[in-house]
Write a protein that holds these residues in place. Structure first.
Motif, PDB file in Angstrom:
ATOM      1  N   ASN A 112      -1.091  21.923 -20.488  1.00  0.00           N
ATOM      2  CA  ASN A 112      -0.856  22.312 -21.869  1.00  0.00           C
ATOM      3  C   ASN A 112      -0.892  21.005 -22.650  1.00  0.00           C
ATOM      4  OD1 ASN A 112       0.093  23.247 -24.316  1.00  0.00           O
ATOM      5  ND2 ASN A 112       1.288  25.043 -23.236  1.00  0.00           N
ATOM      6  N   PRO A 113      -1.625  21.112 -23.611  1.00  0.00           N
ATOM      7  CA  PRO A 113      -1.443  19.686 -24.418  1.00  0.00           C
ATOM      8  C   PRO A 113       0.018  19.411 -25.016  1.00  0.00           C
ATOM      9  CG  PRO A 113      -3.250  20.990 -25.569  1.00  0.00           C
ATOM     10  CD  PRO A 113      -2.711  21.721 -24.232  1.00  0.00           C
ATOM     11  N   TRP A 114       0.547  20.821 -25.398  1.00  0.00           N
ATOM     12  CA  TRP A 114       1.943  20.541 -26.013  1.00  0.00           C
ATOM     13  C   TRP A 114       2.832  19.868 -25.149  1.00  0.00           C
ATOM     14  CZ3 TRP A 114       1.505  20.290 -30.782  1.00  0.00           C
ATOM     15  CH2 TRP A 114       0.447  21.380 -31.410  1.00  0.00           C
ATOM     16  N   TYR A 115       2.892  20.092 -23.691  1.00  0.00           N
ATOM     17  CA  TYR A 115       3.676  19.593 -22.844  1.00  0.00           C
ATOM     18  C   TYR A 115       3.412  17.831 -22.755  1.00  0.00           C
ATOM     19  CZ  TYR A 115       4.501  24.266 -20.757  1.00  0.00           C
ATOM     20  OH  TYR A 115       4.796  25.551 -20.712  1.00  0.00           O
ATOM     21  N   ASP A 116       2.189  17.496 -22.875  1.00  0.00           N
ATOM     22  CA  ASP A 116       1.847  16.234 -22.846  1.00  0.00           C
ATOM     23  C   ASP A 116       2.426  15.750 -24.203  1.00  0.00           C
ATOM     24  OD1 ASP A 116       0.483  15.662 -20.440  1.00  0.00           O
ATOM     25  OD2 ASP A 116      -1.348  16.583 -21.424  1.00  0.00           O
ATOM     26  N   ILE A 117       2.125  16.200 -25.445  1.00  0.00           N
ATOM     27  CA  ILE A 117       2.941  15.826 -26.545  1.00  0.00           C
ATOM     28  C   ILE A 117       4.304  15.730 -26.267  1.00  0.00           C
ATOM     29  CG2 ILE A 117       2.899  16.530 -29.078  1.00  0.00           C
ATOM     30  CD1 ILE A 117       0.299  17.354 -29.218  1.00  0.00           C
ATOM     31  N   THR A 118       4.981  16.674 -25.930  1.00  0.00           N
ATOM     32  CA  THR A 118       6.433  16.483 -25.913  1.00  0.00           C
ATOM     33  C   THR A 118       6.769  15.550 -24.967  1.00  0.00           C
ATOM     34  OG1 THR A 118       6.450  19.007 -26.129  1.00  0.00           O
ATOM     35  CG2 THR A 118       8.442  17.899 -25.223  1.00  0.00           C
ATOM     36  N   ARG A 119       6.021  15.222 -23.830  1.00  0.00           N
ATOM     37  CA  ARG A 119       6.627  14.093 -23.001  1.00  0.00           C
ATOM     38  C   ARG A 119       6.402  12.898 -23.789  1.00  0.00           C
ATOM     39  NH1 ARG A 119       4.297  17.252 -18.537  1.00  0.00           N
ATOM     40  NH2 ARG A 119       2.313  16.365 -18.777  1.00  0.00           N
ATOM     41  N   VAL A 120       5.493  12.667 -24.660  1.00  0.00           N
ATOM     42  CA  VAL A 120       5.095  11.326 -25.235  1.00  0.00           C
ATOM     43  C   VAL A 120       6.336  11.352 -26.412  1.00  0.00           C
ATOM     44  CG1 VAL A 120       3.648  10.226 -27.182  1.00  0.00           C
ATOM     45  CG2 VAL A 120       2.607  11.395 -24.878  1.00  0.00           C
ATOM     46  N   LEU A 121       6.462  12.408 -26.897  1.00  0.00           N
ATOM     47  CA  LEU A 121       7.804  12.101 -27.999  1.00  0.00           C
ATOM     48  C   LEU A 121       9.101  12.127 -27.274  1.00  0.00           C
ATOM     49  CD1 LEU A 121       6.722  15.361 -30.258  1.00  0.00           C
ATOM     50  CD2 LEU A 121       6.369  12.836 -30.833  1.00  0.00           C
ATOM     51  N   TRP A 122       9.367  12.386 -26.117  1.00  0.00           N
ATOM     52  CA  TRP A 122      10.374  11.956 -25.300  1.00  0.00           C
ATOM     53  C   TRP A 122      10.528  10.635 -25.144  1.00  0.00           C
ATOM     54  CZ3 TRP A 122      15.139  13.385 -24.262  1.00  0.00           C
ATOM     55  CH2 TRP A 122      15.680  12.968 -23.266  1.00  0.00           C
ATOM     56  N   THR A 123       9.416  10.069 -24.835  1.00  0.00           N
ATOM     57  CA  THR A 123       9.575   8.627 -24.441  1.00  0.00           C
ATOM     58  C   THR A 123       9.401   7.705 -25.616  1.00  0.00           C
ATOM     59  OG1 THR A 123       7.834   9.092 -22.648  1.00  0.00           O
ATOM     60  CG2 THR A 123       7.873   6.750 -23.346  1.00  0.00           C
ATOM     61  N   VAL A 124       8.785   8.130 -26.925  1.00  0.00           N
ATOM     62  CA  VAL A 124       8.904   7.441 -27.884  1.00  0.00           C
ATOM     63  C   VAL A 124      10.648   7.574 -28.546  1.00  0.00           C
ATOM     64  CG1 VAL A 124       8.820   7.749 -30.696  1.00  0.00           C
ATOM     65  CG2 VAL A 124       6.643   7.793 -28.809  1.00  0.00           C
ATOM     66  N   ALA A 125      11.228   8.682 -28.502  1.00  0.00           N
ATOM     67  CA  ALA A 125      12.712   8.882 -28.752  1.00  0.00           C
ATOM     68  C   ALA A 125      13.443   8.062 -27.674  1.00  0.00           C
ATOM     69  CB  ALA A 125      13.234  10.223 -28.759  1.00  0.00           C
ATOM     70  N   SER A 126      13.431   7.998 -26.499  1.00  0.00           N
ATOM     71  CA  SER A 126      14.211   7.184 -25.718  1.00  0.00           C
ATOM     72  C   SER A 126      13.811   5.866 -25.796  1.00  0.00           C
ATOM     73  CB  SER A 126      13.990   8.040 -24.258  1.00  0.00           C
ATOM     74  OG  SER A 126      12.824   7.857 -23.833  1.00  0.00           O
ATOM     75  N   TRP A 127      12.862   5.349 -25.786  1.00  0.00           N
ATOM     76  CA  TRP A 127      12.320   4.018 -26.042  1.00  0.00           C
ATOM     77  C   TRP A 127      12.994   3.532 -27.200  1.00  0.00           C
ATOM     78  CZ3 TRP A 127       7.746   1.215 -23.597  1.00  0.00           C
ATOM     79  CH2 TRP A 127       7.697   1.452 -22.149  1.00  0.00           C
TER      80      TRP A 127
END
Length: 145
Positions: A112-127
């Motif tokens: 699901n592309p939304w899952y990939d987008i969510t993981r990218v957003l998580w990485t952006v926020a945590s980094w």
């Protein structure tokens, strides 16, 4: 000049080590605690051939490597970044690291592309949070250059 330079160097090395340690702790807290508050089911999707238990040593190594990467980039490219600029730089680095990886994952795995987008957003926020931490530790004491 030799003694003065050695003192400045030791203070700078201490700031780099403190920043790396603090960023590692922040990333552990975010990934070990907050991930499950934000994503209560754990992984966003079911993968085939999942390990029965994660390899914690490798996860810890990845978080330490991320912290060291952030410290190295900040020390070289933005040694004075602090606050929002430091957080934005960390978020940008997270986007540059995770964006292409998840595009490649999406290209080869049905997901699901939304899952990939969510993981990218998580990485952006945590980094971003870890980057703000690095910026604070690198700039908490005045260091002459």
């Amino acid at each position: 000049m030799g003694a003065h330079s050695t003192l400045e160097d030791s203070i700078r090395i201490r700031a780099l080590a403190d920043a790396a340690a603090a960023a590692t702790v922040v990333l552990i807290v975010l990934d070990a605690v907050l991930w499950f508050l934000v994503f209560p089911t754990g992984l966003l999707e079911d993968y085939v051939y999942l390990r029965p238990a994660p390899l914690l040593g490798y996860e810890l190594a990845a978080l330490v490597a991320t912290a060291l990467l952030l410290v190295a980039v900040y020390a070289a490219a933005a040694p004075r970044a602090r606050g929002w600029p430091a957080a934005l730089l960390g978020g940008l680095l997270g986007l540059l690291a995770s964006g292409p990886a998840h595009l490649m994952l999406f290209a080869v795995v049905r997901s699901n592309p939304w899952y990939d987008i969510t993981r990218v957003l998580w990485t952006v926020a945590s980094w971003g949070v870890a980057g703000a931490t690095v910026g604070w530790f690198l700039n908490r004491r005045p260091v002459a250059r």
